[in-house]
Write a protein that holds these residues in place. Structure first.
Motif, short mmCIF file in Angstrom:
data_model
loop_
_atom_site.label_atom_id
_atom_site.label_comp_id
_atom_site.label_asym_id
_atom_site.label_seq_id
_atom_site.Cartn_x
_atom_site.Cartn_y
_atom_site.Cartn_z
N ALA A 502 14.15 -13.65 -14.32
CA ALA A 502 14.62 -15.03 -14.28
C ALA A 502 13.44 -16.00 -14.16
N SER A 503 13.59 -17.18 -14.77
CA SER A 503 12.59 -18.22 -14.54
C SER A 503 13.30 -19.56 -14.40
N VAL A 504 12.76 -20.39 -13.51
CA VAL A 504 13.42 -21.65 -13.18
C VAL A 504 12.69 -22.80 -13.87
N ASN A 505 13.44 -23.68 -14.46
CA ASN A 505 12.85 -24.89 -15.01
C ASN A 505 12.82 -25.94 -13.90
N PRO A 506 11.62 -26.23 -13.35
CA PRO A 506 11.55 -27.10 -12.17
C PRO A 506 12.02 -28.52 -12.45
N GLN A 507 11.97 -28.95 -13.71
CA GLN A 507 12.44 -30.30 -14.02
C GLN A 507 13.95 -30.42 -13.77
N LEU A 508 14.68 -29.34 -14.10
CA LEU A 508 16.15 -29.40 -13.98
C LEU A 508 16.63 -29.03 -12.58
N CYS A 509 15.92 -28.09 -11.92
CA CYS A 509 16.38 -27.58 -10.62
C CYS A 509 16.33 -28.67 -9.56
N ASP A 510 17.44 -28.83 -8.79
CA ASP A 510 17.34 -29.74 -7.66
C ASP A 510 17.70 -29.04 -6.34
N CYS A 519 21.92 -13.75 -5.52
CA CYS A 519 20.89 -12.76 -5.89
C CYS A 519 21.01 -11.52 -5.00
N PRO A 520 21.35 -10.37 -5.59
CA PRO A 520 21.53 -9.16 -4.77
C PRO A 520 20.20 -8.61 -4.24
N CYS A 545 18.61 -9.03 -13.40
CA CYS A 545 20.04 -8.73 -13.56
C CYS A 545 20.78 -9.92 -14.17
N GLY A 546 20.25 -11.12 -14.00
CA GLY A 546 20.88 -12.29 -14.59
C GLY A 546 22.00 -12.91 -13.77
N GLY A 547 22.22 -12.40 -12.60
CA GLY A 547 23.33 -12.89 -11.76
C GLY A 547 23.22 -14.37 -11.44
N CYS A 548 21.99 -14.87 -11.31
CA CYS A 548 21.80 -16.26 -10.92
C CYS A 548 22.03 -17.23 -12.07
N CYS A 552 24.08 -21.42 -11.77
CA CYS A 552 23.30 -22.65 -11.59
C CYS A 552 24.02 -23.82 -12.25
N PRO A 553 24.44 -24.83 -11.46
CA PRO A 553 25.21 -25.95 -12.03
C PRO A 553 24.37 -26.80 -12.98
N ARG A 554 23.04 -26.70 -12.87
CA ARG A 554 22.16 -27.53 -13.69
C ARG A 554 21.62 -26.77 -14.90
N GLU A 555 22.06 -25.52 -15.07
CA GLU A 555 21.53 -24.65 -16.12
C GLU A 555 20.02 -24.64 -16.12
N ALA A 556 19.47 -24.49 -14.91
CA ALA A 556 18.01 -24.54 -14.77
C ALA A 556 17.38 -23.16 -14.85
#
Ligand SMILES: Cc1cc2nc3c(=O)[nH]c(=O)nc-3n(C[C@H](O)[C@H](O)[C@H](O)COP(=O)(O)OP(=O)(O)OC[C@H]3O[C@@H](n4cnc5c(N)ncnc54)[C@H](O)[C@@H]3O)c2cc1C
Ligand code: SF4
Ligand code: SF4
Lengths: 579, 99
Positions: A502-510, A519-520, A545-548, A552-556
């Protein structure tokens, strides 16, 4: 249209695929897909010749994506990733499409349907490949230390083995003293070696090595991190309620927590009647008597053994132990030799279902018969009956199949229930390590033949009788196998992890922390990006696993190698309606 | 049938009787020219288990053995069958016929 340059290879698998899938039709259907510049079929794509052809195509036609439609990636993912790498193509720009297990083998009755399905699967594979980007494995330095849990013969031997390779060892033992079952035995089969002395010798060896730290009364209570770099918390109980927590950083974990002896229920083969005892109790009695072994002041003369107690149980009972415990025929036969030696006047009757003194231990069986033991065979559906009778004797009645099914009655001084091995209750350890447990409730390896000491938890190895019934020699052999496997990662100095995570887009994540909850593997934590709180993925914890992703409501969050865009384009590929 | 643990000791006194290697294969019964079904494997089993009654019920059969050693020559477990039969006869002579 796509400006990618993709090569597609469709495998016959020598008929495994082509008998049910028209591979030539498949090739025609996909050769003009966007991005495809080469589409070929091959009898065996995994053969050296075809791999060579793929390498050549990649180089000569300057391919930047590769699709092989063949068997399961479990079989050949790495084969073709390596072929790509050899040709200078990033291995993560390769997609394996399974048209064997998931297509030809499943639809042997429908050639047209299988062919059409293969086309759809490959189109999706091509669509995914179009959106691949080069990725590199994540390299993690390994910590040259190991945690060994369990101080029986397996754990002690593993600790010494690791220490001698130059890896520091934390050895933890739950009970106040190391040694396990062997530490309580005197003469053992097959060579008559004294178990307690064997353990003393191992303990001496442990003491000689400065790079082994032993904790007794100690248990593993927490684990985080990943293969090569685990953080563990060890809880050591002191006097009274005093407890100390010790944290350590280790590269791998070896589990050697052993077994328990089967405890018969009240009334099971007369258990509870004075004089009906288990094999460990009998062994202790033999070991502790100098002269003729006695019970309640009376010499033990007539002995009945009942074999397979707690093992090889009928499948219709609740939680049956279906397995053979493997050590008990040998240990009971050996015990009878010890008694014959200590009391030559004894009479011993072995009531067995099958004598499994496998391999060299057959000699013990011959010796015991020569020493006067008599063997009687009972049927699994006709077990012997055990009753109290007059004069302090115990009456055992059995239909002996070797005496032509005649019912035989023996009056014995003691009855020994030859009890099997059961898994130790170790729920907390299973929870902490997420250890895989088999149907028989022993710990499970990945592959009984090829990967016998590795578990599905990377970096966690199992050995000894915690994995299933084993005698001491077999326990030590598996302990040394665990040493080799463990050392092979720690000595290399690093491990490579798949970057498909998984990787997070910091611009979208709040930082709403929704992903943390699902996350298990507890691999998401709070991080900071340009003064803003955002989710941060721990690269050594994420398993991809892709569970997260969907929560994510922001599709981040996106999964590298399986991004939302890739999945959507694959769905389009599946659904395309031109054949 | 009650097992008598001392019976085998009585028979074995001479150390001659040894049938513990017998694995019940039945070759002996198959080759016996007298067609004696009991001899020797069933009989030995009764002796080993100490089922004295069964042995004594069959005294006549024990004496009908020719001691030809056909069984012994064919026994895969190398049981000294004829010697065992002789030992049993010795026991019976003494204990039953009081000779
Ligand atoms: C009566 C009897 C006679 C036998 N005779 C023979 C013989 O003659 N020859 C032979 O080869 N084999 C014999 N065996 C088999 C032998 O005992 C086993 O093969 C051997 O003990 C297996 O070793 P192990 O280290 O895997 O397990 P164990 O001996 O069970 O040792 C496991 C250790 O791990 C510890 N532990 C458990 N859980 C934890 C935890 N969560 N954290 C830390 N530590 C933990 C336990 O306290 C124990 O000290 C006999 C067994 C029995 C019962
Ligand atoms: S992909 Fe899985 S392991 Fe990775 S952060 Fe998401 S839920 Fe956790
Ligand atoms: S042939 Fe030998 S081993 Fe076979 S039943 Fe007869 S005595 Fe026993």
């Amino acid at each position: 249209m796509s400006d990618r340059r993709i090569g597609v290879y469709i495998c016959h698998c020598g008929g495994n695929i082509s008998d049910y899938v028209d591979v030539e039709r498949v090739r025609e259907a996909v050769q003009n897909e966007p991005g495809v510049v080469v589409a070929r079929t091959a009898m065996f794509t995994c053969s050296d010749a075809t791999q060579q052809e793929i390498v050549q195509d990649i180089k000569e036609r300057n391919l930047d994506g590769l699709v092989v439609a063949s068997c399961s990636p479990k079989l050949h993912l790495f084969t073709f990733r390596n072929a790509a790498r050899r040709a200078g193509l990033n291995p993560y720009q390769y997609t394996q499409v399974n048209i064997r297990e998931q297509c030809s083998w499943t639809h042997t009755d429908d050639r047209d349907g299988a062919t059409e399905k293969a086309i759809r699967l490959i189109r999706a594979g091509i669509a995914r490949t179009i959106l691949t980007e080069p990725l590199e494995p994540i390299i993690i330095d390994t910590v040259p230390k190991v945690l060994v849990a369990g101080g029986g013969i397996a754990g002690l031997r593993a600790a010494i083995g690791m220490a001698d390779i130059g890896i520091s060892v934390f050895l933890i033992e739950k009970s106040p003293a190391v040694g396990g079952w062997i530490g309580r035995l005197e003469k053992m089969y097959p060579h008559g070696r004294n178990g307690r002395q064997l353990i003393d010798k191992l303990v001496d060896e442990v003491k000689k090595r400065e790079n082994i730290t032993l904790f007794t009364n100690a248990e593993l209570v927490e684990k985080s991190g990943n293969i090569g770099d685990f953080n563990v918390k060890i809880r050591v109980s002191g006097q009274g309620d005093k407890k100390d927590d010790i944290t350590a950083n280790v590269g791998s974990i070896i589990i050697a927590t052993g077994f328990d002896s089967y405890q018969p229920g009240a009334g099971e083969y007369g258990y509870g009647i004075d004089g009906v005892i288990t094999l460990p109790e009998f062994k202790e009695l033999l070991d502790s008597s100098d002269g003729i072994p006695a019970r309640n002041g009376k010499a033990i003369k007539d002995v009945v053994y009942i074999y397979c107690v707690g093992s090889r149980q009928q499948p219709d009972r609740e939680n049956p132990n279906l397995y053979c415990s493997r050590y008990c025929c040998n240990a009971a036969v050996h015990a009878s030799l010890l008694l014959a030696e200590k009391n030559p006047k004894s009479h011993q009757y072995h009531l067995f279902r099958d004598v499994r003194t496998y391999g060299r231990y057959e000699l013990l069986y011959s010796q015991s018969r020569e020493a006067g033991s008599t063997y009687l065979r009972f049927g699994e559906d006709d077990p012997p009956a055990v009753e109290r009778c007059s004069g302090g004797k115990i009456k055992v009645t059995v239909k002996d199949l070797l005496t032509f099914g005649e019912e035989v009655e023996i009056k014995a001084d003691i009855v020994v229930l030859v009890t099997g091995m059961v898994p130790r209750k170790n729920g907390e350890l299973v929870d902490v390590l997420k250890l895989p447990v088999g149907r028989d409730r022993f710990f499970n390896e990945i592959h009984p033949k090829l990967r016998p000491v590795e578990t599905v938890v990377d970096g966690v190895f199992i050995c000894g009788a915690c994995q299933g019934p084993k005698n001491s020699a077999e326990s030590v052999a598996s302990a040394l196998a665990a040493v080799t496997q463990s050392a092979s990662i720690l000595k290399k100095g690093y491990v490579e992890l798949d970057p498909l995570m998984a990787s997070v887009n910091p611009q979208l994540c709040d930082w709403c922390d929704e992903c943390v909850k699902v996350c298990p593997y507890s691999a998401i934590e709070k991080g900071e990006e340009q003064g803003k709180e955002v989710a941060r993925i721990n690269k050594t914890g994420c398993k991809g696993c892709g569970g997260c992703v969907p929560v994510c409501p922001r599709e981040a969050i996106d999964l590298k190698g399986y991004t939302d865009a890739q999945i959507k384009s694959m769905i389009d590929g599946f659904l395309k309606e031109t054949f | 049938m009650l097992v008598n643990p001392d019976f085998v000791d009585e028979v074995k006194r001479s150390e001659e009787f040894n049938a513990s290697a017998c694995m019940n294969c039945g070759v002996c019964t198959a080759v016996c020219p007298m067609g004696i079904e009991l001899l020797p494997r069933k009989l030995f089993r009764y002796v080993l288990l100490g089922i004295k009654d069964r042995v004594l019920e069959n005294v006549e059969t024990i004496y009908s053995c020719l001691l030809c050693r056909m069984c012994e020559a064919n026994c895969p477990a190398k049981v000294r069958i004829a010697e065992n039969v002789r030992t049993l006869r010795y026991y019976i002579n003494k204990k039953v016929f009081k000779l």
